[in-house]
Design an enzyme around this catalytic site. Structure first.
Site, PDB file in Angstrom:
ATOM      1  N   LYS A  22      39.459  35.072  43.185  1.00 26.38           N
ATOM      2  CA  LYS A  22      39.308  36.332  43.757  1.00 26.38           C
ATOM      3  C   LYS A  22      39.330  37.074  42.254  1.00 26.38           C
ATOM      4  O   LYS A  22      38.144  38.129  42.379  1.00 26.38           O
ATOM      5  CB  LYS A  22      41.362  36.574  43.975  1.00 26.38           C
ATOM      6  CG  LYS A  22      41.608  38.069  43.636  1.00 26.38           C
ATOM      7  CD  LYS A  22      42.998  38.985  44.352  1.00 26.38           C
ATOM      8  CE  LYS A  22      43.982  38.643  43.649  1.00 26.38           C
ATOM      9  NZ  LYS A  22      44.018  39.992  42.142  1.00 26.38           N
ATOM     10  N   ASN A  23      40.295  36.567  40.867  1.00 24.50           N
ATOM     11  CA  ASN A  23      40.243  37.273  39.727  1.00 24.50           C
ATOM     12  C   ASN A  23      38.846  36.409  39.447  1.00 24.50           C
ATOM     13  O   ASN A  23      38.593  37.300  38.486  1.00 24.50           O
ATOM     14  CB  ASN A  23      41.093  36.894  38.909  1.00 24.50           C
ATOM     15  CG  ASN A  23      42.262  37.589  39.219  1.00 24.50           C
ATOM     16  OD1 ASN A  23      42.408  38.376  40.053  1.00 24.50           O
ATOM     17  ND2 ASN A  23      43.429  36.610  38.549  1.00 24.50           N
ATOM     18  N   CYS A 116      51.749  50.167  37.565  1.00 26.51           N
ATOM     19  CA  CYS A 116      52.012  49.525  39.248  1.00 26.51           C
ATOM     20  C   CYS A 116      52.903  48.249  39.375  1.00 26.51           C
ATOM     21  O   CYS A 116      54.120  48.814  38.235  1.00 26.51           O
ATOM     22  CB  CYS A 116      51.408  48.157  39.044  1.00 26.51           C
ATOM     23  SG  CYS A 116      50.810  46.278  38.294  1.00 26.51           S
ATOM     24  N   ARG A 121      50.581  48.219  32.296  1.00 25.98           N
ATOM     25  CA  ARG A 121      49.571  47.929  32.271  1.00 25.98           C
ATOM     26  C   ARG A 121      48.283  48.893  31.955  1.00 25.98           C
ATOM     27  O   ARG A 121      47.652  49.020  32.907  1.00 25.98           O
ATOM     28  CB  ARG A 121      49.300  47.435  33.872  1.00 25.98           C
ATOM     29  CG  ARG A 121      49.827  46.265  34.842  1.00 25.98           C
ATOM     30  CD  ARG A 121      49.814  45.358  35.630  1.00 25.98           C
ATOM     31  NE  ARG A 121      48.291  44.502  35.735  1.00 25.98           N
ATOM     32  CZ  ARG A 121      47.577  44.333  36.428  1.00 25.98           C
ATOM     33  NH1 ARG A 121      48.683  44.466  37.858  1.00 25.98           N
ATOM     34  NH2 ARG A 121      46.976  42.974  36.459  1.00 25.98           N
ATOM     35  N   ASP A 304      50.084  34.059  36.722  1.00 23.34           N
ATOM     36  CA  ASP A 304      50.214  34.328  38.002  1.00 23.34           C
ATOM     37  C   ASP A 304      50.298  33.163  38.743  1.00 23.34           C
ATOM     38  O   ASP A 304      50.848  33.130  40.092  1.00 23.34           O
ATOM     39  CB  ASP A 304      48.852  34.056  38.560  1.00 23.34           C
ATOM     40  CG  ASP A 304      48.586  36.156  38.172  1.00 23.34           C
ATOM     41  OD1 ASP A 304      49.176  36.847  38.103  1.00 23.34           O
ATOM     42  OD2 ASP A 304      47.069  35.657  38.388  1.00 23.34           O
ATOM     43  N   ARG A 396      45.629  40.310  49.916  1.00 26.03           N
ATOM     44  CA  ARG A 396      45.155  40.812  48.912  1.00 26.03           C
ATOM     45  C   ARG A 396      43.747  39.428  48.514  1.00 26.03           C
ATOM     46  O   ARG A 396      43.125  39.727  47.112  1.00 26.03           O
ATOM     47  CB  ARG A 396      45.776  41.202  48.121  1.00 26.03           C
ATOM     48  CG  ARG A 396      45.954  42.942  47.826  1.00 26.03           C
ATOM     49  CD  ARG A 396      47.021  43.793  47.036  1.00 26.03           C
ATOM     50  NE  ARG A 396      45.442  43.895  46.011  1.00 26.03           N
ATOM     51  CZ  ARG A 396      45.979  43.553  44.620  1.00 26.03           C
ATOM     52  NH1 ARG A 396      47.626  43.996  44.377  1.00 26.03           N
ATOM     53  NH2 ARG A 396      45.882  43.664  43.955  1.00 26.03           N
TER      54      ARG A 396
HETATM   55  C1  UD1 Z   1      44.406  40.183  34.488  1.00 27.26           C
HETATM   56  C2  UD1 Z   1      44.316  39.290  35.865  1.00 27.26           C
HETATM   57  C3  UD1 Z   1      45.993  38.836  36.661  1.00 27.26           C
HETATM   58  C4  UD1 Z   1      46.998  38.677  35.385  1.00 27.26           C
HETATM   59  C5  UD1 Z   1      46.258  39.039  34.116  1.00 27.26           C
HETATM   60  C6  UD1 Z   1      46.715  37.319  33.714  1.00 27.26           C
HETATM   61  C7  UD1 Z   1      42.468  40.305  37.245  1.00 27.26           C
HETATM   62  C8  UD1 Z   1      41.438  41.310  38.208  1.00 27.26           C
HETATM   63  N1  UD1 Z   1      43.894  39.861  37.063  1.00 27.26           N
HETATM   64  O1  UD1 Z   1      45.298  40.705  35.279  1.00 27.26           O
HETATM   65  O2  UD1 Z   1      45.759  38.436  38.492  1.00 27.26           O
HETATM   66  O3  UD1 Z   1      47.675  39.023  35.907  1.00 27.26           O
HETATM   67  O4  UD1 Z   1      45.687  39.039  34.357  1.00 27.26           O
HETATM   68  O5  UD1 Z   1      46.541  36.525  33.175  1.00 27.26           O
HETATM   69  O6  UD1 Z   1      42.533  39.038  36.526  1.00 27.26           O
HETATM   70  N2  UD1 Z   1      47.135  45.953  28.454  1.00 27.26           N
HETATM   71  C9  UD1 Z   1      47.277  46.138  26.791  1.00 27.26           C
HETATM   72  N3  UD1 Z   1      46.074  46.547  27.035  1.00 27.26           N
HETATM   73  C10 UD1 Z   1      44.988  46.970  27.856  1.00 27.26           C
HETATM   74  C11 UD1 Z   1      44.772  45.682  28.266  1.00 27.26           C
HETATM   75  C12 UD1 Z   1      46.255  45.491  28.800  1.00 27.26           C
HETATM   76  O7  UD1 Z   1      48.925  46.622  26.819  1.00 27.26           O
HETATM   77  O8  UD1 Z   1      44.402  47.323  27.467  1.00 27.26           O
HETATM   78  C13 UD1 Z   1      48.556  44.246  28.615  1.00 27.26           C
HETATM   79  C14 UD1 Z   1      49.281  44.173  29.920  1.00 27.26           C
HETATM   80  O9  UD1 Z   1      49.849  45.121  29.785  1.00 27.26           O
HETATM   81  C15 UD1 Z   1      49.639  43.315  30.236  1.00 27.26           C
HETATM   82  C16 UD1 Z   1      48.806  42.203  29.320  1.00 27.26           C
HETATM   83  O10 UD1 Z   1      48.209  42.937  28.294  1.00 27.26           O
HETATM   84  O11 UD1 Z   1      51.150  42.813  29.385  1.00 27.26           O
HETATM   85  C17 UD1 Z   1      47.833  40.879  29.946  1.00 27.26           C
HETATM   86  O12 UD1 Z   1      46.989  42.264  30.733  1.00 27.26           O
HETATM   87  P1  UD1 Z   1      45.836  42.094  30.941  1.00 27.26           P
HETATM   88  O13 UD1 Z   1      44.914  40.543  30.711  1.00 27.26           O
HETATM   89  O14 UD1 Z   1      44.761  42.849  31.255  1.00 27.26           O
HETATM   90  O15 UD1 Z   1      46.103  42.350  32.723  1.00 27.26           O
HETATM   91  P2  UD1 Z   1      44.614  42.031  33.623  1.00 27.26           P
HETATM   92  O16 UD1 Z   1      43.419  41.687  33.249  1.00 27.26           O
HETATM   93  O17 UD1 Z   1      44.678  43.609  34.714  1.00 27.26           O
END
Ligand code: UD1
Length: 417
Positions: A22-23, A116, A121, A304, A396
């Protein structure tokens, strides 16, 4: 609404074919926005999130079709550059249209995802990177409004390691003017799969798989055919099912080479894990040993898989310490597991799990995707029947979980009400 009724099912045995990740599909489908030619994807799972993204792209005038795992995306007549709140709130990964829209059309209006269940996030890293590439960004009425003539290459050091942040900036950079250097990149296999697909589409990317990506912008990308990488989280979930039920499962169509941290923990729990090129056999004939878990960006242990290993630790021999370092609120499954008799105490991001001899069934409620999976796993070993409500979370990210588990001997039934 659907719920799953799970009954004790020890000794799961047989073969499970693992679906595409999915990711990986979500960003790669968004990469389809970057070209007017057709992007042809295979090994695409049928999941709610993929349907939601398809709906979003169709709203933009993009042709999207999905038949038997084959998805075609043709963005030759894009009529809207907007991702509305109604869809973004259903799926945060909708933010992945921002980079490609801005890269190809110089404009995007995308709803801010908001918080969420598992944490705040934010998307600040995505926005800061795009600004460094010359985009003018405003937040208005809950929407990100981004504009630029043409993005310009820049050196961007991301403050935190973010998966979708890396993917968004990578997709923005491939059509930018000049060279972009992205530092502190996420190295998740799904990021690598996206980069490989972009290269097939004509992008120039160096450092794939490392924490520094160097992208030389090109004027145009073209169509390509790409098979989506196997879902390492789905595979990990069924591997844990084999361990918990003391079974013997062979997972096919997998990529064991990107599952190192999970395989190590399965072995520490006492499982015999036989690694093939594209198969993983997990054999377990005794009670699992408790395993400590610390979640980290790839190649560390994936967040995950935290909830699933917590379910395992609930019935393991010994006490484990689990540390969640990616999301601040990712223990929503704890109270539900405790309702099934688990002994878990949480202090901040640390959970201490005392393994018990058995769990009892209960009516439990899923709160997010992986939490739902942990409740199903717990249900497989509980002494009485477990009902997992709000299964839409599970849908999902897991393609026909009840069919796949049912075929290897699980007593699991979906009820629509
Ligand atoms: C992706 C995955 C999700 C997985 C996560 C971590 C997808 C669609 N989803 O989510 O399944 O659990 O990676 O492996 O690929 N953060 C910030 N600022 C930002 C972006 C992120 O502070 O602009 C923080 C987030 O709050 C979190 C951390 O960085 O604490 C990692 O998040 P991130 O890797 O961005 O997760 P997703 O990409 O949303």
């Amino acid at each position: 609404m659907d719920k799953l009724v799970v009954k004790k099912s020890l000794g799961l045995n047989g073969e499970i074919r693992i679906s595409g990740a999915k990711n990986a599909v979500l960003p790669i489908v968004c990469a389809g926005i970057l070209t007017a030619e057709t992007l042809n994807l295979t090994n695409v799972p049928h999941l709610k999130d993929i349907d939601t993204l398809g709906e979003l792209l169709r709203l933009m005038g993009i042709d999207v079709s999905l038949n038997n795992g084959n998805m075609l995306i043709t963005a030759n007549k894009v009529t809207s550059l907007m991702a509305p709140y109604e869809l973004v709130k259903q799926m945060r990964a909708s933010i992945l249209v921002l980079g490609p829209l801005l890269g190809r059309f110089g404009e995007a209006i995308v709803s801010l995802p908001g918080g969420c269940a598992i944490g705040a996030r934010p998307v600040d890293v995505h926005l800061k990177g795009l600004e460094q590439m010359g985009a003018h960004i405003e937040i208005e009425n809950g929407y990100i409004k981004a504009k630029v003539d043409r993005l310009k290459g820049a050196r961007i050091i991301m403050d935190v390691v973010t998966v979708t942040g890396t993917e968004n900036l990578l997709m923005a950079a491939v059509l930018a003017d000049g060279v972009t250097v992205l530092e502190n990149c996420a190295r998740e296999p799904e990021v690598v799969d996206l980069a490989n697909c972009l290269v097939k589409m004509g992008a120039q990317i160096e450092g794939i798989g490392s924490d520094t990506l160097t992208i030389t912008g090109v004027d145009k990308l073209h169509g390509a055919t790409h098979a989506i990488i196997a879902d390492r989280i789905e595979a990990g979930t069924y591997a844990v099912a084999a361990v918990m039920t003391q079974g013997d499962l062979t997972l096919t169509n997998v990529r064991p080479d990107v599952m190192g941290a999970v395989i190590e923990k399965l072995r520490l729990a006492g499982a015999n894990v036989i690694v093939g090129d594209t198969t993983l056999q997990v054999i377990m004939h005794k009670r699992a040993l408790a395993v400590d878990i610390t979640t980290q960006p790839y190649p560390g242990f994936p967040t995950d898989m935290q909830a699933q290993f917590m379910a395992l630790n609930c019935i393991a021999d010994g006490t484990s310490v689990m540390s969640e370092n990616i999301f601040e609120n990712r223990y929503m499954h704890v109270p539900e597991l405790c309702r099934m008799g688990a002994d878990i105490s949480v202090d901040g991001n640390i959970a201490v799990v005392k393994g018990c001899d058995s769990l009892t069934g209960a009516n439990v409620m899923a709160t997010d995707l992986r939490a739902s999976a942990s409740l199903v796993l717990a249900g497989l070993v509980a002494s009485s029947s477990t009902t997992v409500d709000r299964v839409y979370h599970l849908d999902r990210g897991y393609e026909s979980m009840e069919d796949k588990l049912g075929k290897v001997g699980a007593n699991i039934k979906r009820i629509t009400y």
